[in-house]
Design an enzyme around this catalytic site. Structure first.
Site, short mmCIF file in Angstrom:
data_model
loop_
_atom_site.label_atom_id
_atom_site.label_comp_id
_atom_site.label_asym_id
_atom_site.label_seq_id
_atom_site.Cartn_x
_atom_site.Cartn_y
_atom_site.Cartn_z
N GLU A 239 0.76 -1.18 0.05
CA GLU A 239 0.04 -0.11 -0.06
C GLU A 239 0.96 1.38 -0.28
O GLU A 239 0.58 2.13 -0.66
CB GLU A 239 -0.90 -0.17 1.25
CG GLU A 239 -2.14 0.82 1.04
CD GLU A 239 -3.05 0.91 2.47
OE1 GLU A 239 -2.81 0.24 3.24
OE2 GLU A 239 -3.92 1.68 2.28
N ASP A 240 1.98 1.36 0.75
CA ASP A 240 2.59 2.59 0.84
C ASP A 240 4.04 2.57 0.49
O ASP A 240 4.66 3.49 0.66
CB ASP A 240 2.77 2.69 2.54
CG ASP A 240 1.40 2.98 3.18
OD1 ASP A 240 0.54 3.45 2.34
OD2 ASP A 240 1.17 2.51 4.52
#
Ligand code: MN
Length: 424
Positions: free
Chosen positions: A116-117
């Site tokens: 996600e990051d």
């Protein structure tokens, strides 16, 4: 009592310079960074030892590899407090180790924010860590994309998505709960509006979920942390009222403990005794439910007796009632009739000669572990990983049932209200 830790904020902040007019990131000198790095590495080594002690036959190299990947990919990212981002996955992994989870879960916990990051992809995770870890990370990433704090119909749909992710592998939700726990412990670093909405979501979705999975410890901590932000006025009121009664309450509970230990010994019942002042949110809920004033909340003071087997539980139960007078209508046998989340214990509330009421819970070690850790307790003594045991299956049936109902329902709100009914 949970130890409150206030380490890190809950969101990623890139290392890029802050825009004009915004506060500049804290500039720290390189020697400080080196010290931080050393402390973090030290914590990781302690984590590895912990995982190995919990599950000696698990593959530790998977965890080390995940850590190296995680450090590399989150390099330069900070949390809102200005501390290195990797503290977050590290602490999530520590929570999972506390639950005595397997090395696959620990590795997935370390990697849970990578896709996600960071630029890392699911394919990379699968190539490096295998199908199971990749599947779990994907599940957690999908839950992260869900926004619960919106209109009811969207919320229902999102709860359904989360339940589906859980059905595929229960470790997905255990990591998500560990993630939420750390974010709640560090919520103070976020802006007030963000704090409130995350806290609300925690009380609406995650705490009931932990409850339904029998994870009493996690649920209790989530509730108290969230309550502080969803209703600060009530939180302060209850906290202050507890504080006023704390010293006297603790003194009283110690004397009860002494009496009880002596009597258990005289009656040859091997058992240990614990006492505590109840949690703030549970006191508040009891007040709301029964519309009683603070002085009437019986369960502020609680004693717990943990003994060998079921027969000993009933023996302790009898002994308690010969020592103190039971309060009518407060005796509950959750051993003969376990709660839906498999919770088992005998409950009674008794009255001391001085007029103090206190609740007593009596249970075996096994019941105690289930009450505190719920579904996570089943991972402890299981050899190997990836195989869901029959008892986990049983517990997951409620999710499957809900998903089935949902398919038949045309109105998503109907689904949400039935879920809420089931959760509470
Ligand atoms: Mn996270």
């Amino acid at each position: 009592m949970a130890t409150a830790r206030h380490l890190e904020p809950a969101e990623v902040h890139g290392a890029s310079p802050a825009p004009e007019g915004k506060a500049q990131p804290v500039v720290r000198d390189p020697s400080q960074r080196a010290i931080d790095r050393q402390a973090i590495d030290h914590r990781f080594e302690a984590l590895l030892k912990h995982v190995h002690a919990n599950r000696p036959s698990d593959d530790i190299s998977l965890v080390r590899k995940a850590w190296e990947f995680c450090v590399r990919h989150h390099e330069g990212q900070m949390r809102a407090s200005g501390e290195p981002y990797i503290i977050h996955p590290l602490e999530v992994a520590e929570v999972l180790a506390e639950m005595k989870m397997d090395s696959t879960s620990i590795a997935a916990g370390l990697l849970h924010d990578s896709v996600e990051d960071t630029p890392a992809t699911n394919e990379e995770i699968e190539a490096g860590f295998g199908e199971q870890v990749a599947h779990i990370v994907e599940g957690v990433t999908n839950i992260d994309k869900i926004e619960f704090a919106n209109r009811e119909d969207r919320q229902a749909e999102n709860v359904r998505k989360m339940l589906l992710a859980m059905v595929s592998d229960v470790r997905v939700v255990l990591i998500k709960l560990a993630d939420r726990l750390h974010n709640m412990r560090t919520l103070e670093h976020l802006k007030p509006e963000r704090r409130e909405s995350i806290a609300r979501e925690t009380l609406d979705i995650y705490a009931p979920l932990a409850h339904r999975l029998g994870m009493g410890k996690v649920r209790g901590e989530l509730e108290d942390l969230a309550f502080r932000y969803t209703d600060p006025v009530s939180y302060e009121q209850v906290a202050a009222a507890v504080e006023v009664r704390r010293t006297e309450g603790e003194q009283f509970l110690r004397s009860v403990e002494d009496t009880l230990i002596e009597q258990l010994r005289e009656n040859n019942i091997p058992a240990r005794v614990e006492w505590r002042i109840k949690r703030i949110y549970s006191i508040f809920q009891k007040q709301q439910r029964s519309k009683v004033s603070f002085d009437q909340v019986y369960d502020l003071l609680a004693i717990r007796v943990i003994t060998q087997d079921v027969a000993a539980c009933y023996a302790v139960f009898g002994l308690i009632h010969t020592l103190w007078k039971p309060v009518p209508g407060r005796i509950k046998d959750f051993i003969a009739m376990p709660r839906a989340n498999r919770y088992q214990s005998l409950h009674t509330t008794v009255m001391s000669p001085s007029g103090h009421q206190f609740e007593v819970q009596i249970r075996t070690e096994e019941m105690h572990r289930i009450a505190e850790e719920g579904i996570a307790a089943h991972w402890k003594y299981k050899a190997g990983s990836g195989v869901v045991t029959a008892r986990d299956e049983e517990r997951l049936n409620w999710i499957r049932q809900l998903v089935e109902w949902q398919k038949e329902m045309t109105d998503p709100n109907e689904f949400l209200s039935s879920l809420k009914m089931d959760l509470y």
